[in-house]
Write a protein that holds these residues in place. Structure first.
Motif, short mmCIF file in Angstrom:
data_model
loop_
_atom_site.label_atom_id
_atom_site.label_comp_id
_atom_site.label_asym_id
_atom_site.label_seq_id
_atom_site.Cartn_x
_atom_site.Cartn_y
_atom_site.Cartn_z
N ALA A 41 0.84 -1.21 0.00
CA ALA A 41 0.00 0.00 0.00
C ALA A 41 0.87 1.25 0.00
O ALA A 41 0.56 2.25 -0.67
N VAL A 44 1.98 2.07 -3.46
CA VAL A 44 0.92 2.72 -4.24
C VAL A 44 0.81 4.19 -3.82
O VAL A 44 0.74 5.10 -4.65
N LEU A 170 -6.44 7.56 -0.58
CA LEU A 170 -6.12 6.16 -0.90
C LEU A 170 -6.86 5.28 0.11
O LEU A 170 -6.66 5.41 1.31
N ARG A 194 -8.22 6.24 -5.18
CA ARG A 194 -7.63 4.96 -5.56
C ARG A 194 -7.86 3.97 -4.41
O ARG A 194 -7.96 4.38 -3.26
N THR A 195 -7.96 2.71 -4.73
CA THR A 195 -8.11 1.66 -3.70
C THR A 195 -7.03 0.61 -3.93
O THR A 195 -6.86 0.13 -5.06
N VAL A 196 -6.31 0.29 -2.85
CA VAL A 196 -5.31 -0.78 -2.94
C VAL A 196 -5.86 -1.95 -2.14
O VAL A 196 -6.07 -1.83 -0.93
N ASP A 218 -5.72 -1.18 -7.31
CA ASP A 218 -4.47 -1.97 -7.38
C ASP A 218 -4.67 -3.19 -6.50
O ASP A 218 -5.12 -3.06 -5.35
N ILE A 220 -2.79 -6.06 -4.45
CA ILE A 220 -1.45 -6.35 -3.92
C ILE A 220 -1.33 -7.83 -3.62
O ILE A 220 -2.15 -8.39 -2.89
#
Ligand SMILES: NC(=O)C1=CN([C@@H]2O[C@H](COP(=O)(O)OP(=O)(O)OC[C@H]3O[C@@H](n4cnc5c(N)ncnc54)[C@H](O)[C@@H]3O)[C@@H](O)[C@H]2O)[C@H](O)CC1
Ligand SMILES: [K+]
Length: 528
Positions: A41, A44, A170, A194-196, A218, A220
């Protein structure tokens, strides 16, 4: 050719099972999973910031493992030179073990660090937020898959405060407030830039409000083995998402010595006095996606009209009753020879709902062994006759209803549980069930479900359903199994809409524009 892998899309329960098995069976400690998640994270976040040193990051952390991911991220960005403010709601004694361990690490770091770049804030009331400096990036590590009911205070107020910030946000794993299984907003939810997400996509990121709230996603990889993800993905409510690489692997390739019949004949039964556009869009789409020979069978008095609109598509007039529907017996005299030569059949676009025509459709579906796409008025002819689907589909049929058509066929269903509903009916009916929507979802008879990865609101225009049905039958005519053809048709059709929207926006597209962009998309994205 390397085996392209689809992306698993998991429910919170499946994700927890994957975590548990990785920790207990594989022996990978949860603390390591969290460290890996938090570091991923942080990477990102660093990409979102551009440069890290000297930038200000405010990280809102809950007391569960989502918060723990946030503590790891904070530590990593601090090590890379950022000025970090960590806001916690709970005393460390109320935190999960792994989160508490990482919070204590931060406490030791803050005590030892003379740079003054690490600030820990224990939030008893919201007033504390006003003393925070404006940030270059906000991190939502409040709640993830542990959310189980509408947001309680003070998290609910924190979410609203976060949504009023100017800088990018994020979200860790899933935007707080979003139900990770349905994409519903539970009281309030973070609108993330954005989302991780950890380990695998979550269903809630792709359905309901998810696409609007999670921004770019994204995934991970944090150490959960692929075979574990594949096994938990069989749980109810889970799904898969195709990738371009997988679609490239599935799409038919034209043989060097192909001729128009070997490239596959598609028979399209469509059209009526009221609807002369639908057969044009469906038949043209079948030809555009690569069927070598497309024959459109329509009521005889419509044939001259279609003849002015279609050049490469052959036409066949079907006899009509004096009441105006298609005459079942006489129609088979005309059709039977072609049903023997065709490799795929599409029934429905623009056929109308005349009772004679509906009787003809049901008789045709009982009569043919061809892989068949049933769309629009073909589906309407099956309302009240779903036993016919159970008896004859046998994995060879693709049904392509929109929500209204599906409800007429299946009765009242809870479509907030789209994945489970499509899974249940595809299995019960023994067919490929393509339920159109945003996103569209495909169920296979074995219970596998696919969530479409492409497409955009430009598709919300008349005729795109006819085009999609044509793409399905055109792919099946080339030998693609119905199950894969439905997934490919959605993915490629959506990709064409994405290319259109990238050039012209989402308001002006008309259905035939999809076909204008298809050749370039097939070439550029799918190597065809
Ligand atoms: N996917 C992985 O392999 C990993 C994921 N990780 C992260 O862990 C979270 C899930 O952690 P968990 O502790 O189970 O839940 P949360 O942190 O999301 O929240 C639990 C926490 O929240 C409180 N809570 C629940 N409902 C509400 C509500 N309606 N209002 C307010 N508060 C609520 C509850 O009391 C708990 O205290 C996952 O999302 C990932 O981010 C692992 O770190 C790494 C492996
Ligand atoms: K979150």
């Amino acid at each position: 050719m390397p085996e392209a892998l689809p992306e698993p899309v998991l429910t919170a329960r499946a994700m927890r099972e994957a975590d548990r098995r990785t920790i207990e069976e594989l022996g990978l400690p949860g603390r390591v999973l969290m460290e890996t998640a938090g570091r991923g994270a942080a990477d990102v976040a660093a990409r979102m910031l551009g440069t890290v040193a000297g930038r200000t990051v405010v990280c809102l952390c809950g007391r569960g493992n989502n918060g723990g991911d946030g503590f790891v991220l904070a530590r990593v960005l601090h090590a890379r030179g950022a000025r970090v403010h960590v806001v916690t709601l709970a005393d460390v004694s109320a935190m999960s073990d792994d989160a508490a361990a990482n919070y204590r690490l931060l406490e030791q770091l803050a005590a030892a660090d003379a740079s003054g770049r690490l600030h820990l804030h224990r939030l008893d009331a919201l007033v504390g937020l006003d003393h925070l400096p404006p940030a270059d990036l906000y991190v939502d590590a409040l709640l993830g898959t542990g959310l189980s009911s509408p947001l309680r205070s003070p998290i609910r107020e924190l979410v609203q405060w976060l949504n009023e910030r100017a800088a990018p946000v994020l979200a860790i794993d899933i935007p707080t407030g979003l139900d990770s299984d349905t994409g519903e907003v539970l009281g309030a939810a973070v609108a993330a830039t954005r989302t991780v997400t950890m380990g695998a996509l979550k269903v809630g990121l792709l359905l309901g409000e998810g696409p609007r709230l999670c921004g770019a996603i994204d995934v991970i990889e944090i150490g959960i083995p692929r075979h574990v993800l594949e096994q938990v993905a069989r749980q109810p409510g889970c799904a898969w998402r195709a990738t371009d690489a997988l679609i490239r692997q599935w799409l038919p390739r034209r043989a060097h010595d192909a001729h128009k019949y070997s490239a596959g004949m598609a028979l399209v039964v469509a059209g009526s006095r009221e609807f002369t556009g639908a057969p044009v869009m469906a038949a043209t789409a079948a030809a555009r996606i690569g069927a070598g020979y497309v024959l459109c069978a329509c009521p005889s008095d419509v044939r001259p009209i279609l003849a002015t609109k279609l050049t490469e598509v052959a036409l066949l007039g079907l006899p009509e009753t004096e009441r105006g529907g298609i005459d079942q017996e006489d129609a088979f005299d005309v059709l039977d020879g072609w049903l023997e030569r065709a490799r795929a059949l599409l029934v429905g676009p623009g056929l109308g709902r005349h009772p004679d025509t509906q009787r003809f459709v049901r008789a045709l579906l009982e009569r043919t062994q061809l892989p068949t796409v049933i769309d629009a008025d073909g589906l309407n002819a099956l309302v009240g006759f779903t036993d016919l689907i159970r008896e004859h589909a046998q994995g060879r049929w693709i049904l392509t209803p929109h929500t209204g058509e599906f409800r007429r066929l299946a009765g009242e269903v809870d479509l907030t549980r789209r994945i489970e509903v499509v899974q249940e009916y595809a299995r019960a009916w023994g067919c490929v069930l393509l339920l159109k929507g945003m996103p569209s979802v495909v169920g296979w008879p074995d219970g596998t479900v696919w969530i479409n990865a492409t497409g955009n609101p430009a598709l919300a225009t008349a005729g795109t359903g006819d085009v999609l049905a044509g793409l399905c039958v055109g792919l099946v005519a080339q030998g693609l199994p119905p199950a894969q053809a439905a997934v490919c048709a959605l993915h490629v059709g959506g990709a064409a809409a994405d290319r259109y929207a990238a050039h012209y926006g989402t308001a002006s597209m008309m259905a035939l524009d999809l076909l204008a962009h298809l050749p370039v998309v097939l070439r550029e994205r799918f190597d065809r």
